[in-house]
Design a protein around this motif. Structure first.
Motif, PDB file in Angstrom:
ATOM      1  N   ILE A 119      -6.460  23.173  28.240  1.00  0.00           N
ATOM      2  CA  ILE A 119      -6.073  21.777  27.975  1.00  0.00           C
ATOM      3  C   ILE A 119      -7.124  20.858  28.576  1.00  0.00           C
ATOM      4  O   ILE A 119      -7.489  19.845  28.004  1.00  0.00           O
ATOM      5  CB  ILE A 119      -4.694  21.455  28.597  1.00  0.00           C
ATOM      6  N   ASN A 120      -7.585  21.226  29.778  1.00  0.00           N
ATOM      7  CA  ASN A 120      -8.538  20.411  30.529  1.00  0.00           C
ATOM      8  C   ASN A 120      -9.460  21.350  31.304  1.00  0.00           C
ATOM      9  O   ASN A 120      -8.978  22.262  31.960  1.00  0.00           O
ATOM     10  CB  ASN A 120      -7.756  19.500  31.491  1.00  0.00           C
ATOM     11  N   GLY A 121     -10.775  21.126  31.197  1.00  0.00           N
ATOM     12  CA  GLY A 121     -11.750  21.969  31.878  1.00  0.00           C
ATOM     13  C   GLY A 121     -11.874  21.632  33.330  1.00  0.00           C
ATOM     14  O   GLY A 121     -11.132  20.800  33.827  1.00  0.00           O
ATOM     15  N   PRO A 122     -12.781  22.324  33.981  1.00  0.00           N
ATOM     16  CA  PRO A 122     -14.029  22.881  33.479  1.00  0.00           C
ATOM     17  C   PRO A 122     -13.932  24.240  32.771  1.00  0.00           C
ATOM     18  O   PRO A 122     -14.906  24.672  32.164  1.00  0.00           O
ATOM     19  CB  PRO A 122     -14.893  23.003  34.735  1.00  0.00           C
ATOM     20  N   ALA A 123     -12.809  24.940  32.850  1.00  0.00           N
ATOM     21  CA  ALA A 123     -12.702  26.215  32.138  1.00  0.00           C
ATOM     22  C   ALA A 123     -12.941  25.980  30.649  1.00  0.00           C
ATOM     23  O   ALA A 123     -12.534  24.958  30.100  1.00  0.00           O
ATOM     24  CB  ALA A 123     -11.332  26.842  32.353  1.00  0.00           C
ATOM     25  N   LYS A 124     -13.616  26.938  30.004  1.00  0.00           N
ATOM     26  CA  LYS A 124     -13.896  26.833  28.569  1.00  0.00           C
ATOM     27  C   LYS A 124     -13.127  27.876  27.763  1.00  0.00           C
ATOM     28  O   LYS A 124     -12.863  27.683  26.594  1.00  0.00           O
ATOM     29  CB  LYS A 124     -15.394  26.995  28.325  1.00  0.00           C
ATOM     30  N   ASP A 125     -12.780  28.991  28.407  1.00  0.00           N
ATOM     31  CA  ASP A 125     -12.106  30.081  27.713  1.00  0.00           C
ATOM     32  C   ASP A 125     -10.627  30.108  28.051  1.00  0.00           C
ATOM     33  O   ASP A 125     -10.237  29.806  29.187  1.00  0.00           O
ATOM     34  CB  ASP A 125     -12.740  31.421  28.100  1.00  0.00           C
ATOM     35  N   PRO A 126      -9.776  30.519  27.098  1.00  0.00           N
ATOM     36  CA  PRO A 126      -8.337  30.610  27.357  1.00  0.00           C
ATOM     37  C   PRO A 126      -8.029  31.748  28.324  1.00  0.00           C
ATOM     38  O   PRO A 126      -8.853  32.640  28.553  1.00  0.00           O
ATOM     39  CB  PRO A 126      -7.753  30.891  25.974  1.00  0.00           C
ATOM     40  N   LEU A 127      -6.827  31.710  28.874  1.00  0.00           N
ATOM     41  CA  LEU A 127      -6.363  32.817  29.710  1.00  0.00           C
ATOM     42  C   LEU A 127      -6.083  34.020  28.804  1.00  0.00           C
ATOM     43  O   LEU A 127      -5.513  33.853  27.723  1.00  0.00           O
ATOM     44  CB  LEU A 127      -5.075  32.433  30.443  1.00  0.00           C
ATOM     45  N   PRO A 128      -6.455  35.227  29.215  1.00  0.00           N
ATOM     46  CA  PRO A 128      -6.180  36.415  28.397  1.00  0.00           C
ATOM     47  C   PRO A 128      -4.671  36.654  28.274  1.00  0.00           C
ATOM     48  O   PRO A 128      -3.954  36.653  29.274  1.00  0.00           O
ATOM     49  CB  PRO A 128      -6.848  37.549  29.175  1.00  0.00           C
ATOM     50  N   GLU A 129      -4.214  36.856  27.045  1.00  0.00           N
ATOM     51  CA  GLU A 129      -2.790  37.096  26.793  1.00  0.00           C
ATOM     52  C   GLU A 129      -2.448  38.551  27.071  1.00  0.00           C
ATOM     53  O   GLU A 129      -3.246  39.454  26.841  1.00  0.00           O
ATOM     54  CB  GLU A 129      -2.419  36.734  25.356  1.00  0.00           C
ATOM     55  N   LEU A 130      -1.247  38.762  27.576  1.00  0.00           N
ATOM     56  CA  LEU A 130      -0.743  40.090  27.866  1.00  0.00           C
ATOM     57  C   LEU A 130       0.440  40.388  26.943  1.00  0.00           C
ATOM     58  O   LEU A 130       1.071  39.469  26.423  1.00  0.00           O
ATOM     59  CB  LEU A 130      -0.310  40.182  29.332  1.00  0.00           C
ATOM     60  N   LYS A 131       0.745  41.650  26.757  1.00  0.00           N
ATOM     61  CA  LYS A 131       1.845  42.059  25.885  1.00  0.00           C
ATOM     62  C   LYS A 131       3.177  41.910  26.625  1.00  0.00           C
ATOM     63  O   LYS A 131       3.279  42.255  27.802  1.00  0.00           O
ATOM     64  CB  LYS A 131       1.652  43.512  25.461  1.00  0.00           C
ATOM     65  N   THR A 132       4.180  41.384  25.920  1.00  0.00           N
ATOM     66  CA  THR A 132       5.518  41.261  26.504  1.00  0.00           C
ATOM     67  C   THR A 132       6.546  41.915  25.592  1.00  0.00           C
ATOM     68  O   THR A 132       6.422  41.867  24.376  1.00  0.00           O
ATOM     69  CB  THR A 132       5.922  39.783  26.711  1.00  0.00           C
ATOM     70  N   THR A 133       7.547  42.537  26.198  1.00  0.00           N
ATOM     71  CA  THR A 133       8.702  43.056  25.463  1.00  0.00           C
ATOM     72  C   THR A 133       9.952  42.672  26.244  1.00  0.00           C
ATOM     73  O   THR A 133       9.926  42.580  27.478  1.00  0.00           O
ATOM     74  CB  THR A 133       8.646  44.593  25.292  1.00  0.00           C
ATOM     75  N   ILE A 134      11.029  42.428  25.504  1.00  0.00           N
ATOM     76  CA  ILE A 134      12.295  42.050  26.126  1.00  0.00           C
ATOM     77  C   ILE A 134      13.318  43.130  25.801  1.00  0.00           C
ATOM     78  O   ILE A 134      13.488  43.510  24.639  1.00  0.00           O
ATOM     79  CB  ILE A 134      12.793  40.682  25.607  1.00  0.00           C
ATOM     80  N   ASP A 135      14.017  43.602  26.830  1.00  0.00           N
ATOM     81  CA  ASP A 135      15.103  44.561  26.667  1.00  0.00           C
ATOM     82  C   ASP A 135      16.265  44.046  27.500  1.00  0.00           C
ATOM     83  O   ASP A 135      16.256  44.183  28.726  1.00  0.00           O
ATOM     84  CB  ASP A 135      14.661  45.950  27.125  1.00  0.00           C
ATOM     85  N   GLY A 136      17.225  43.406  26.838  1.00  0.00           N
ATOM     86  CA  GLY A 136      18.328  42.770  27.553  1.00  0.00           C
ATOM     87  C   GLY A 136      17.811  41.618  28.386  1.00  0.00           C
ATOM     88  O   GLY A 136      17.237  40.667  27.863  1.00  0.00           O
ATOM     89  N   ASP A 137      17.995  41.698  29.718  1.00  0.00           N
ATOM     90  CA  ASP A 137      17.527  40.647  30.624  1.00  0.00           C
ATOM     91  C   ASP A 137      16.177  41.007  31.253  1.00  0.00           C
ATOM     92  O   ASP A 137      15.657  40.266  32.074  1.00  0.00           O
ATOM     93  CB  ASP A 137      18.554  40.397  31.733  1.00  0.00           C
ATOM     94  N   THR A 138      15.589  42.113  30.853  1.00  0.00           N
ATOM     95  CA  THR A 138      14.340  42.558  31.468  1.00  0.00           C
ATOM     96  C   THR A 138      13.147  42.287  30.556  1.00  0.00           C
ATOM     97  O   THR A 138      13.111  42.732  29.429  1.00  0.00           O
ATOM     98  CB  THR A 138      14.399  44.063  31.797  1.00  0.00           C
ATOM     99  N   VAL A 139      12.191  41.554  31.095  1.00  0.00           N
ATOM    100  CA  VAL A 139      10.932  41.297  30.397  1.00  0.00           C
ATOM    101  C   VAL A 139       9.888  42.222  31.003  1.00  0.00           C
ATOM    102  O   VAL A 139       9.696  42.231  32.221  1.00  0.00           O
ATOM    103  CB  VAL A 139      10.473  39.830  30.555  1.00  0.00           C
ATOM    104  N   THR A 140       9.233  43.021  30.174  1.00  0.00           N
ATOM    105  CA  THR A 140       8.155  43.877  30.642  1.00  0.00           C
ATOM    106  C   THR A 140       6.836  43.270  30.183  1.00  0.00           C
ATOM    107  O   THR A 140       6.671  42.941  29.004  1.00  0.00           O
ATOM    108  CB  THR A 140       8.293  45.312  30.083  1.00  0.00           C
ATOM    109  N   VAL A 141       5.933  43.089  31.118  1.00  0.00           N
ATOM    110  CA  VAL A 141       4.603  42.543  30.840  1.00  0.00           C
ATOM    111  C   VAL A 141       3.611  43.686  31.041  1.00  0.00           C
ATOM    112  O   VAL A 141       3.570  44.305  32.107  1.00  0.00           O
ATOM    113  CB  VAL A 141       4.261  41.372  31.777  1.00  0.00           C
ATOM    114  N   THR A 142       2.805  43.950  30.003  1.00  0.00           N
ATOM    115  CA  THR A 142       1.848  45.050  30.039  1.00  0.00           C
ATOM    116  C   THR A 142       0.438  44.529  29.772  1.00  0.00           C
ATOM    117  O   THR A 142       0.225  43.747  28.859  1.00  0.00           O
ATOM    118  CB  THR A 142       2.198  46.108  28.975  1.00  0.00           C
ATOM    119  N   ALA A 143      -0.490  45.012  30.593  1.00  0.00           N
ATOM    120  CA  ALA A 143      -1.897  44.606  30.430  1.00  0.00           C
ATOM    121  C   ALA A 143      -2.541  45.389  29.300  1.00  0.00           C
ATOM    122  O   ALA A 143      -2.150  46.479  28.967  1.00  0.00           O
ATOM    123  CB  ALA A 143      -2.658  44.846  31.722  1.00  0.00           C
TER     124      ALA A 143
END
Length: 143
Positions: A119-143
């Motif tokens: 949205i605002n620099g000095p960064a030029k590149d976006p943050l790397p997105e990670l994979k997410t899955t939802i199972d009930g109330d549990t969110v798993t984040v995988t690199a």
């Protein structure tokens, strides 16, 4: 400067200029990956962590980690979850959730919590997105 006077970043910059002109250079750790403001570590491919869906506010985000690597997990709308590396793409500091964005405390970069885009620099590149899955109330984040 007396022993009781704190050493500020401004003083370090001034001292660094004198040192560079004389005998050496100065390293400011806040500007480097792994500095005082964050681990700078990227999540290891395939590694994961879990977060409770209830802990992530709708329209907001929370901080988490995969091992020693900081990540941020957002819930832009009810039941939709996204996650990103929390390592700023500018200088490796750790970004923090601030409502609908992630803010870097080191140099003021701001990232969209929904897309990871700058949205605002000095960064030029976006943050790397990670994979997410939802199972009930549990969110798993995988690199």
């Amino acid at each position: 400067m007396s022993d009781a006077t704190p050493l500020t970043r401004r003083t370090l910059v001034h001292l660094g200029g004198a040192a560079a002109a004389g005998t050496g250079a100065l390293l400011l750790t806040a500007c480097t990956p792994g500095g005082a403001s964050g681990s700078g570590a990227s999540p290891t491919a395939g590694a994961s962590t879990t977060v409770s869906l209830k802990s992530i506010p709708v329209g907001g985000a929370v901080s988490a980690s995969i091992g020693s690597a900081p990540v941020v997990v957002a819930q832009p709308s009810a039941g939709k979850v996204v996650a990103f590396s929390a390592v700023c793409t500018h200088a490796g500091c750790t970004v923090a959730p601030q409502g609908t964005e992630f803010d870097c405390p080191c140099h003021g970069s701001k990232f969209d919590a929904t897309t990871g885009d700058v949205i605002n620099g000095p960064a030029k590149d976006p943050l790397p997105e990670l994979k997410t899955t939802i199972d009930g109330d549990t969110v798993t984040v995988t690199a």
